[in-house]
Design a protein around this motif. Structure first.
Motif, PDB file in Angstrom:
ATOM      1  N   GLN A  83      53.196  42.656  -2.553  1.00  0.00           N
ATOM      2  CA  GLN A  83      53.964  41.449  -3.373  1.00  0.00           C
ATOM      3  C   GLN A  83      54.905  41.032  -1.784  1.00  0.00           C
ATOM      4  OE1 GLN A  83      55.637  43.730  -5.745  1.00  0.00           O
ATOM      5  NE2 GLN A  83      54.589  44.821  -6.599  1.00  0.00           N
ATOM      6  N   ASP A  84      54.383  40.479  -1.587  1.00  0.00           N
ATOM      7  CA  ASP A  84      54.399  39.908  -0.142  1.00  0.00           C
ATOM      8  C   ASP A  84      55.690  38.135  -0.670  1.00  0.00           C
ATOM      9  OD1 ASP A  84      55.554  38.238   1.980  1.00  0.00           O
ATOM     10  OD2 ASP A  84      52.938  38.174   2.923  1.00  0.00           O
ATOM     11  N   ALA A  85      56.689  38.038  -0.196  1.00  0.00           N
ATOM     12  CA  ALA A  85      57.433  37.197  -0.709  1.00  0.00           C
ATOM     13  C   ALA A  85      57.067  36.062  -0.373  1.00  0.00           C
ATOM     14  CB  ALA A  85      58.562  37.452  -0.672  1.00  0.00           C
ATOM     15  N   ARG A  86      56.087  35.906   0.633  1.00  0.00           N
ATOM     16  CA  ARG A  86      55.733  34.664   2.110  1.00  0.00           C
ATOM     17  C   ARG A  86      54.597  34.013   1.633  1.00  0.00           C
ATOM     18  NH1 ARG A  86      58.685  37.758   4.517  1.00  0.00           N
ATOM     19  NH2 ARG A  86      56.824  39.800   4.205  1.00  0.00           N
ATOM     20  N   ARG A  87      53.653  34.914   0.737  1.00  0.00           N
ATOM     21  CA  ARG A  87      51.966  34.538   0.342  1.00  0.00           C
ATOM     22  C   ARG A  87      52.168  35.303  -0.908  1.00  0.00           C
ATOM     23  NH1 ARG A  87      46.942  36.195  -0.195  1.00  0.00           N
ATOM     24  NH2 ARG A  87      45.956  34.356   0.672  1.00  0.00           N
ATOM     25  N   ASP A  88      51.485  34.368  -1.881  1.00  0.00           N
ATOM     26  CA  ASP A  88      51.736  35.247  -3.564  1.00  0.00           C
ATOM     27  C   ASP A  88      49.731  35.680  -3.216  1.00  0.00           C
ATOM     28  OD1 ASP A  88      52.756  33.764  -4.759  1.00  0.00           O
ATOM     29  OD2 ASP A  88      52.482  32.385  -4.882  1.00  0.00           O
ATOM     30  N   VAL A  89      49.578  37.299  -3.805  1.00  0.00           N
ATOM     31  CA  VAL A  89      48.531  37.828  -3.869  1.00  0.00           C
ATOM     32  C   VAL A  89      48.571  38.019  -5.390  1.00  0.00           C
ATOM     33  CG1 VAL A  89      47.381  40.150  -3.195  1.00  0.00           C
ATOM     34  CG2 VAL A  89      49.313  39.066  -1.822  1.00  0.00           C
ATOM     35  N   SER A  90      46.749  37.716  -6.248  1.00  0.00           N
ATOM     36  CA  SER A  90      47.107  38.112  -7.006  1.00  0.00           C
ATOM     37  C   SER A  90      47.478  38.805  -7.839  1.00  0.00           C
ATOM     38  CB  SER A  90      45.370  37.387  -7.674  1.00  0.00           C
ATOM     39  OG  SER A  90      44.552  38.028  -6.824  1.00  0.00           O
ATOM     40  N   PRO A  91      46.963  39.042  -8.789  1.00  0.00           N
ATOM     41  CA  PRO A  91      47.426  40.478  -9.969  1.00  0.00           C
ATOM     42  C   PRO A  91      45.762  41.388  -9.402  1.00  0.00           C
ATOM     43  CG  PRO A  91      48.480  39.277 -11.051  1.00  0.00           C
ATOM     44  CD  PRO A  91      47.524  38.904 -10.219  1.00  0.00           C
ATOM     45  N   GLN A  92      45.073  40.734  -9.751  1.00  0.00           N
ATOM     46  CA  GLN A  92      44.036  41.487  -9.042  1.00  0.00           C
ATOM     47  C   GLN A  92      43.673  41.706  -8.199  1.00  0.00           C
ATOM     48  OE1 GLN A  92      43.943  38.392 -11.011  1.00  0.00           O
ATOM     49  NE2 GLN A  92      43.604  38.738 -12.825  1.00  0.00           N
ATOM     50  N   LEU A  93      43.959  40.764  -7.517  1.00  0.00           N
ATOM     51  CA  LEU A  93      43.480  41.843  -5.530  1.00  0.00           C
ATOM     52  C   LEU A  93      44.558  42.787  -5.681  1.00  0.00           C
ATOM     53  CD1 LEU A  93      42.339  41.692  -3.274  1.00  0.00           C
ATOM     54  CD2 LEU A  93      43.894  39.769  -1.990  1.00  0.00           C
ATOM     55  N   GLU A  94      45.486  43.008  -5.879  1.00  0.00           N
ATOM     56  CA  GLU A  94      46.495  44.099  -5.857  1.00  0.00           C
ATOM     57  C   GLU A  94      46.477  45.067  -6.489  1.00  0.00           C
ATOM     58  OE1 GLU A  94      51.441  44.892  -6.275  1.00  0.00           O
ATOM     59  OE2 GLU A  94      50.623  43.125  -7.490  1.00  0.00           O
ATOM     60  N   ALA A  95      45.832  44.944  -8.059  1.00  0.00           N
ATOM     61  CA  ALA A  95      45.447  46.082  -8.178  1.00  0.00           C
ATOM     62  C   ALA A  95      44.017  46.443  -7.526  1.00  0.00           C
ATOM     63  CB  ALA A  95      45.104  45.660  -9.786  1.00  0.00           C
ATOM     64  N   ALA A  96      43.019  46.165  -7.137  1.00  0.00           N
ATOM     65  CA  ALA A  96      42.521  46.359  -5.958  1.00  0.00           C
ATOM     66  C   ALA A  96      42.787  46.977  -5.062  1.00  0.00           C
ATOM     67  CB  ALA A  96      41.565  45.314  -6.288  1.00  0.00           C
ATOM     68  N   MET A  97      43.293  46.336  -4.189  1.00  0.00           N
ATOM     69  CA  MET A  97      44.454  46.939  -3.320  1.00  0.00           C
ATOM     70  C   MET A  97      45.199  48.240  -3.752  1.00  0.00           C
ATOM     71  SD  MET A  97      42.244  46.061  -1.137  1.00  0.00           S
ATOM     72  CE  MET A  97      41.282  45.194  -2.053  1.00  0.00           C
ATOM     73  N   LEU A  98      45.597  48.358  -4.312  1.00  0.00           N
ATOM     74  CA  LEU A  98      46.615  49.796  -4.630  1.00  0.00           C
ATOM     75  C   LEU A  98      44.899  50.609  -4.933  1.00  0.00           C
ATOM     76  CD1 LEU A  98      49.051  48.650  -6.819  1.00  0.00           C
ATOM     77  CD2 LEU A  98      49.092  49.433  -4.543  1.00  0.00           C
ATOM     78  N   ALA A  99      44.186  50.733  -5.980  1.00  0.00           N
ATOM     79  CA  ALA A  99      43.177  51.313  -6.335  1.00  0.00           C
ATOM     80  C   ALA A  99      42.305  52.066  -4.694  1.00  0.00           C
ATOM     81  CB  ALA A  99      41.962  50.942  -7.060  1.00  0.00           C
ATOM     82  N   ARG A 100      41.689  50.944  -3.765  1.00  0.00           N
ATOM     83  CA  ARG A 100      41.673  51.029  -2.431  1.00  0.00           C
ATOM     84  C   ARG A 100      41.841  52.196  -1.347  1.00  0.00           C
ATOM     85  NH1 ARG A 100      37.201  48.435   0.507  1.00  0.00           N
ATOM     86  NH2 ARG A 100      37.533  48.796   2.248  1.00  0.00           N
ATOM     87  N   TYR A 101      43.428  52.021  -1.696  1.00  0.00           N
ATOM     88  CA  TYR A 101      44.764  53.159  -1.137  1.00  0.00           C
ATOM     89  C   TYR A 101      44.347  54.418  -1.235  1.00  0.00           C
ATOM     90  CZ  TYR A 101      48.125  54.434   1.169  1.00  0.00           C
ATOM     91  OH  TYR A 101      49.206  55.977   2.101  1.00  0.00           O
ATOM     92  N   ARG A 102      44.979  54.771  -2.932  1.00  0.00           N
ATOM     93  CA  ARG A 102      44.820  55.922  -3.677  1.00  0.00           C
ATOM     94  C   ARG A 102      43.158  55.797  -3.402  1.00  0.00           C
ATOM     95  NH1 ARG A 102      47.053  52.818  -7.636  1.00  0.00           N
ATOM     96  NH2 ARG A 102      45.344  52.591  -8.929  1.00  0.00           N
ATOM     97  N   GLU A 103      41.831  55.889  -3.511  1.00  0.00           N
ATOM     98  CA  GLU A 103      40.860  56.420  -3.374  1.00  0.00           C
ATOM     99  C   GLU A 103      40.614  57.132  -1.661  1.00  0.00           C
ATOM    100  OE1 GLU A 103      36.586  53.377  -2.927  1.00  0.00           O
ATOM    101  OE2 GLU A 103      37.245  53.887  -4.459  1.00  0.00           O
ATOM    102  N   ARG A 104      41.205  56.125  -0.812  1.00  0.00           N
ATOM    103  CA  ARG A 104      40.716  56.573   0.835  1.00  0.00           C
ATOM    104  C   ARG A 104      41.939  57.639   1.431  1.00  0.00           C
ATOM    105  NH1 ARG A 104      37.838  51.832   3.138  1.00  0.00           N
ATOM    106  NH2 ARG A 104      36.161  51.714   1.308  1.00  0.00           N
ATOM    107  N   ALA A 105      43.033  57.229   0.353  1.00  0.00           N
ATOM    108  CA  ALA A 105      44.281  58.196   1.206  1.00  0.00           C
ATOM    109  C   ALA A 105      44.585  59.341   0.504  1.00  0.00           C
ATOM    110  CB  ALA A 105      45.736  57.335   0.992  1.00  0.00           C
TER     111      ALA A 105
END
Length: 164
Positions: A140-162
């Motif tokens: 949720q970077d104030a300097r760069r937009d991250v799409s909701p789809q990419l954000e959701a995919a990366m959150l899932a990646r973090y949860r899966e791996r962590a």
């Protein structure tokens, strides 16, 4: 002691601007770096505790509101933040190293590739705190937009791996 290394010129943000097709692999590597960091023992840093949170949010009433000529209930402001933060701090059962400025402008892509090793800069304010802090800074970077789809995919990646 000073550790100095030349990470080159490829900041993740700038690299993605030129190579948008590499956005997902770059964010995957950044998430994987956080997973690895969070699986290690927390560094020898101060805790990200209530006094630290209050000091940081207090900058609003200490500097901004007076500069804008705004009158605020300082005690009420502190109480509201304490009420909001206390449950989160209580759930912080496994604190991790929190870099506190983990975003695409502070990640260097060594070798000019999103899947190559990443160099991290601007972590001198690291603390020991909640793992969500750096994930939110990245996605949720104030300097760069991250799409909701990419954000959701990366959150899932973090949860899966962590999670074990």
């Amino acid at each position: 002691w000073v550790l100095l290394e030349d990470f080159g010129n490829d900041r993740m943000r700038d690299w993605i601007d030129v190579n948008p097709e590499g956005e997902t692999p770059a964010y995957e590597a950044a998430i994987d770096a956080l997973v690895e960091l969070h699986q290690r023992p927390a560094g020898p840093f101060d805790p990200y505790d209530m006094p630290t949170y209050q000091r940081e949010v207090g900058l609003l009433t200490e500097w901004y509101t007076p500069a804008q000529g705004l009158d605020v209930d300082g005690d009420g402001f502190v109480s509201a933040w304490e009420e909001a933060l206390a449950p989160m701090i209580a759930r912080q059962t496994k604190p991790v190293t929190v870099l506190r400025d983990y975003h695409a402008e502070n990640i260097m892509l060594l070798g000019g590739s999103p899947s190559a090793t990443q160099g991290l800069i601007d972590f001198q304010d690291a603390l020991v705190g909640h793992p969500a802090y750096d994930i939110v800074s990245l996605l949720q970077d104030a300097r760069r937009d991250v799409s909701p789809q990419l954000e959701a995919a990366m959150l899932a990646r973090y949860r899966e791996r962590a999670e074990p």
